[in-house]
Write a protein that holds these residues in place. Structure first.
Motif, PDB file in Angstrom:
ATOM      1  N   SER A 157      -1.805  -5.540  -2.360  1.00 17.81           N
ATOM      2  CA  SER A 157      -3.017  -5.204  -3.098  1.00 17.81           C
ATOM      3  C   SER A 157      -4.104  -4.646  -2.193  1.00 17.81           C
ATOM      4  CB  SER A 157      -3.570  -6.452  -3.812  1.00 17.81           C
ATOM      5  OG  SER A 157      -2.638  -6.951  -4.729  1.00 17.81           O
ATOM      6  N   ALA A 158      -4.097  -5.081  -0.929  1.00 13.00           N
ATOM      7  CA  ALA A 158      -5.154  -4.668  -0.004  1.00 13.00           C
ATOM      8  C   ALA A 158      -4.758  -3.467   0.845  1.00 13.00           C
ATOM      9  CB  ALA A 158      -5.528  -5.835   0.908  1.00 13.00           C
ATOM     10  N   ALA A 159      -3.558  -2.940   0.624  1.00 12.65           N
ATOM     11  CA  ALA A 159      -3.088  -1.821   1.449  1.00 12.65           C
ATOM     12  C   ALA A 159      -4.008  -0.622   1.299  1.00 12.65           C
ATOM     13  CB  ALA A 159      -1.666  -1.443   1.054  1.00 12.65           C
ATOM     14  N   GLY A 160      -4.470  -0.077   2.421  1.00 10.04           N
ATOM     15  CA  GLY A 160      -5.309   1.106   2.420  1.00 10.04           C
ATOM     16  C   GLY A 160      -6.727   0.864   1.953  1.00 10.04           C
ATOM     17  N   GLU A 161      -7.148  -0.404   1.848  1.00  8.95           N
ATOM     18  CA  GLU A 161      -8.480  -0.707   1.325  1.00  8.95           C
ATOM     19  C   GLU A 161      -9.483  -1.028   2.428  1.00  8.95           C
ATOM     20  OE1 GLU A 161      -9.538  -0.493  -1.684  1.00  8.95           O
ATOM     21  OE2 GLU A 161      -7.689  -0.164  -2.797  1.00  8.95           O
ATOM     22  N   GLY A 162      -9.071  -1.040   3.683  1.00 11.01           N
ATOM     23  CA  GLY A 162      -9.979  -1.384   4.772  1.00 11.01           C
ATOM     24  C   GLY A 162     -10.269  -2.867   4.864  1.00 11.01           C
ATOM     25  N   LEU A 163      -9.434  -3.684   4.226  1.00  8.12           N
ATOM     26  CA  LEU A 163      -9.563  -5.137   4.264  1.00  8.12           C
ATOM     27  C   LEU A 163      -8.338  -5.736   4.939  1.00  8.12           C
ATOM     28  CD1 LEU A 163     -10.771  -5.570   0.586  1.00  8.12           C
ATOM     29  CD2 LEU A 163     -12.186  -5.937   2.610  1.00  8.12           C
ATOM     30  N   ARG A 164      -8.472  -6.958   5.333  1.00  6.08           N
ATOM     31  CA  ARG A 164      -7.370  -7.663   5.986  1.00  6.08           C
ATOM     32  C   ARG A 164      -6.694  -8.615   5.016  1.00  6.08           C
ATOM     33  NH1 ARG A 164      -4.381  -8.847   9.812  1.00  6.08           N
ATOM     34  NH2 ARG A 164      -5.345 -10.770  10.524  1.00  6.08           N
ATOM     35  N   ALA A 165      -5.378  -8.495   4.870  1.00  9.28           N
ATOM     36  CA  ALA A 165      -4.605  -9.445   4.069  1.00  9.28           C
ATOM     37  C   ALA A 165      -3.989 -10.455   5.027  1.00  9.28           C
ATOM     38  CB  ALA A 165      -3.523  -8.720   3.283  1.00  9.28           C
ATOM     39  N   VAL A 166      -4.536 -11.653   5.057  1.00  8.86           N
ATOM     40  CA  VAL A 166      -4.106 -12.682   6.005  1.00  8.86           C
ATOM     41  C   VAL A 166      -3.039 -13.554   5.342  1.00  8.86           C
ATOM     42  CG1 VAL A 166      -4.837 -14.587   7.474  1.00  8.86           C
ATOM     43  CG2 VAL A 166      -6.403 -12.683   7.034  1.00  8.86           C
ATOM     44  N   PRO A 167      -1.863 -13.688   5.934  1.00  9.57           N
ATOM     45  CA  PRO A 167      -0.815 -14.514   5.324  1.00  9.57           C
ATOM     46  C   PRO A 167      -1.262 -15.973   5.175  1.00  9.57           C
ATOM     47  CG  PRO A 167       0.064 -13.183   7.127  1.00  9.57           C
ATOM     48  CD  PRO A 167      -1.422 -13.055   7.200  1.00  9.57           C
ATOM     49  N   ILE A 168      -0.876 -16.577   4.065  1.00 10.54           N
ATOM     50  CA  ILE A 168      -1.103 -18.016   3.853  1.00 10.54           C
ATOM     51  C   ILE A 168       0.234 -18.694   4.114  1.00 10.54           C
ATOM     52  CG2 ILE A 168      -1.806 -19.792   2.212  1.00 10.54           C
ATOM     53  CD1 ILE A 168      -3.488 -17.681   0.794  1.00 10.54           C
ATOM     54  N   SER A 169       0.335 -19.360   5.239  1.00 11.52           N
ATOM     55  CA  SER A 169       1.636 -19.803   5.747  1.00 11.52           C
ATOM     56  C   SER A 169       2.254 -20.945   4.947  1.00 11.52           C
ATOM     57  CB  SER A 169       1.502 -20.223   7.215  1.00 11.52           C
ATOM     58  OG  SER A 169       0.573 -21.296   7.336  1.00 11.52           O
ATOM     59  N   ASP A 170       1.430 -21.780   4.283  1.00 14.88           N
ATOM     60  CA  ASP A 170       2.000 -22.949   3.622  1.00 14.88           C
ATOM     61  C   ASP A 170       2.069 -22.826   2.098  1.00 14.88           C
ATOM     62  OD1 ASP A 170      -0.734 -23.052   3.245  1.00 14.88           O
ATOM     63  OD2 ASP A 170      -0.894 -25.217   3.547  1.00 14.88           O
ATOM     64  N   ALA A 171       1.786 -21.646   1.549  1.00 20.11           N
ATOM     65  CA  ALA A 171       1.855 -21.476   0.091  1.00 20.11           C
ATOM     66  C   ALA A 171       3.320 -21.367  -0.334  1.00 20.11           C
ATOM     67  CB  ALA A 171       1.083 -20.235  -0.339  1.00 20.11           C
ATOM     68  N   PRO A 172       3.854 -22.342  -1.064  1.00 18.38           N
ATOM     69  CA  PRO A 172       5.284 -22.318  -1.391  1.00 18.38           C
ATOM     70  C   PRO A 172       5.661 -21.349  -2.516  1.00 18.38           C
ATOM     71  CG  PRO A 172       4.264 -24.285  -2.300  1.00 18.38           C
ATOM     72  CD  PRO A 172       3.194 -23.581  -1.505  1.00 18.38           C
ATOM     73  N   ALA A 173       4.724 -21.063  -3.427  1.00 19.27           N
ATOM     74  CA  ALA A 173       5.054 -20.211  -4.572  1.00 19.27           C
ATOM     75  C   ALA A 173       4.804 -18.745  -4.251  1.00 19.27           C
ATOM     76  CB  ALA A 173       4.240 -20.628  -5.796  1.00 19.27           C
ATOM     77  N   ARG A 174       5.592 -17.881  -4.860  1.00 17.85           N
ATOM     78  CA  ARG A 174       5.461 -16.444  -4.655  1.00 17.85           C
ATOM     79  C   ARG A 174       5.048 -15.772  -5.958  1.00 17.85           C
ATOM     80  NH1 ARG A 174       8.012 -14.663   0.013  1.00 17.85           N
ATOM     81  NH2 ARG A 174       8.443 -12.599  -0.856  1.00 17.85           N
ATOM     82  N   ALA A 175       4.395 -14.637  -5.815  1.00 13.72           N
ATOM     83  CA  ALA A 175       3.962 -13.860  -6.980  1.00 13.72           C
ATOM     84  C   ALA A 175       5.007 -12.794  -7.272  1.00 13.72           C
ATOM     85  CB  ALA A 175       2.614 -13.218  -6.715  1.00 13.72           C
ATOM     86  N   ARG A 176       5.413 -12.707  -8.524  1.00 11.29           N
ATOM     87  CA  ARG A 176       6.440 -11.755  -8.910  1.00 11.29           C
ATOM     88  C   ARG A 176       5.973 -10.909 -10.080  1.00 11.29           C
ATOM     89  NH1 ARG A 176       9.389 -16.521  -7.501  1.00 11.29           N
ATOM     90  NH2 ARG A 176      10.947 -16.084  -5.889  1.00 11.29           N
ATOM     91  N   LEU A 177       6.446  -9.676 -10.097  1.00 15.70           N
ATOM     92  CA  LEU A 177       6.271  -8.789 -11.245  1.00 15.70           C
ATOM     93  C   LEU A 177       7.654  -8.370 -11.723  1.00 15.70           C
ATOM     94  CD1 LEU A 177       3.379  -6.300 -10.324  1.00 15.70           C
ATOM     95  CD2 LEU A 177       3.321  -8.056 -12.079  1.00 15.70           C
ATOM     96  N   GLY A 178       7.828  -8.328 -13.015  1.00 14.43           N
ATOM     97  CA  GLY A 178       9.122  -7.926 -13.532  1.00 14.43           C
ATOM     98  C   GLY A 178       9.005  -7.173 -14.843  1.00 14.43           C
ATOM     99  N   LEU A 179       9.960  -6.271 -15.070  1.00 15.69           N
ATOM    100  CA  LEU A 179      10.108  -5.612 -16.363  1.00 15.69           C
ATOM    101  C   LEU A 179      11.003  -6.491 -17.225  1.00 15.69           C
ATOM    102  CD1 LEU A 179      10.772  -1.878 -15.410  1.00 15.69           C
ATOM    103  CD2 LEU A 179       8.814  -2.736 -16.705  1.00 15.69           C
ATOM    104  N   VAL A 180      10.529  -6.862 -18.395  1.00 14.58           N
ATOM    105  CA  VAL A 180      11.314  -7.741 -19.255  1.00 14.58           C
ATOM    106  C   VAL A 180      11.558  -7.083 -20.601  1.00 14.58           C
ATOM    107  CG1 VAL A 180      10.547  -9.861 -18.145  1.00 14.58           C
ATOM    108  CG2 VAL A 180       9.241  -8.956 -20.057  1.00 14.58           C
ATOM    109  N   ALA A 181      12.715  -7.379 -21.163  1.00 13.83           N
ATOM    110  CA  ALA A 181      13.094  -6.869 -22.484  1.00 13.83           C
ATOM    111  C   ALA A 181      14.117  -7.829 -23.062  1.00 13.83           C
ATOM    112  CB  ALA A 181      13.681  -5.463 -22.374  1.00 13.83           C
ATOM    113  N   ARG A 182      14.352  -7.721 -24.350  1.00 15.92           N
ATOM    114  CA  ARG A 182      15.430  -8.494 -24.956  1.00 15.92           C
ATOM    115  C   ARG A 182      16.749  -7.821 -24.631  1.00 15.92           C
ATOM    116  NH1 ARG A 182      12.747  -7.598 -29.457  1.00 15.92           N
ATOM    117  NH2 ARG A 182      14.572  -6.977 -30.643  1.00 15.92           N
TER     118      ARG A 182
END
Length: 292
Positions: free
Chosen positions: A244-269
């Motif tokens: 999300s911060a790519a090319g924005e002039g901001l720093r995305a600092v990893p959070i080392s102990d966060a166990p859950a991940r964010a996912r995006l998916g295309l869903v359909a029946r």
């Protein structure tokens, strides 16, 4: 060997005679007989026994017939697939989009569809992920881009397009501009995050709860761009994905102990895919996943 020869051969076997095959295909009997004989000469094997009133397969013909039918089925599938990508595709697609979506590849496909396939009527609906999933299951939506952590609900055909950890987004030189952080390190700052119902928010909330922390959010917004602009102005630490911060002039600092991940998916029946839905889904997959 040509495809029409295989088609004539299969038709003769199905109908039991050259005459019946010619009537079904609207071709002269002599034309079918000539082409099947040419096929046999090219293969060096007699495929049909013509000695009786009804045509029968020879042993070589029995071996060749399923291969010929497979080849014809493959040709038909190729033609059908190509037709789906032609302007002739028509129909309605009800597409769902997670709120605040600003992913350029997704928006590019949505914008381009009307130009390339004017016969497809596309409606776009924004909502939180739980609502979009329920609408897919109920049939009120055909396809949706949702955010989730863990696994989406049952009864959905899912194409995972993004799978990222969460990160703390801060301006360069911020006190939290470090090689990595722990979730507890964010507690001294105001926390900015996406609204409930997004994959990022679900990953942040779940990670906090698993670590015994209160999933506090001081400012939430539906758009990542809004959170980035606020973080840029010192309003707090934005919890987002690194991309999300790519090319924005901001720093995305990893959070080392966060166990859950964010996912995006295309869903359909899995049981409902019209040609128009298949075409849009294919285009979105290609655009979101990129070259593999």
């Amino acid at each position: 060997m040509e495809m029409h020869q295989l088609r004539y051969f299969a038709a003769v076997v199905d109908e039991g005679s050259f005459t019946a095959a010619a009537a079904r295909l609207h071709v002269s009997q002599s034309g079918i007989s000539t082409q099947v004989a040419k096929l046999e000469r090219e293969l060096g094997q007699q495929l049909l026994d013509r000695s009786g009133r009804r045509v029968h397969l020879t042993p070589a013909g029995e071996a060749v017939l399923p291969l010929a039918k497979d080849a014809l089925a493959t040709l038909e599938a190729i033609q059908h697939t190509a037709a789906e990508f032609a302007d002739a595709v028509r129909g309605r697609v009800r597409l769902g989009m997670i709120m605040g979506c600003s992913i350029p590849p997704f928006l590019d496909v949505v914008a381009d569809l009307g130009r390339t396939h004017p016969g497809i009527e596309l409606s776009l609906h924004e909502g939180d992920s739980d609502l979009l999933q329920a609408q897919i299951v109920s049939g009120s939506l055909d396809l949706a881009l949702i955010g989730f952590t863990g696994e989406p609900g049952p009864g959905l055909d899912v194409t995972l397009v993004v799978d990222e950890p969460i990160a703390a987004v801060v301006p360069a030189g911020h006190p939290l501009d470090r090689p990595s952080l722990r979730l507890a390190d964010l507690r001294s700052s105001k926390i900015l995050c996406l609204s409930p119902g997004t994959g990022i928010r679900a990953a942040y909330d779940r990670s906090c709860l698993q670590l015994g922390l209160d999933p506090r959010v001081d400012i939430d917004a539906s758009s990542p761009a809004t959170l980035l602009r606020l973080a840029e102005r010192g309003a707090g630490v934005a919890v987002l994905s690194p991309s999300s911060a790519a090319g924005e002039g901001l720093r995305a600092v990893p959070i080392s102990d966060a166990p859950a991940r964010a996912r995006l998916g295309l869903v359909a029946r899995p049981d409902q895919h019209s040609p128009a839905v298949r075409l849009l889904r294919s285009r979105l997959r290609t655009s979101l996943l990129g070259p593999r």
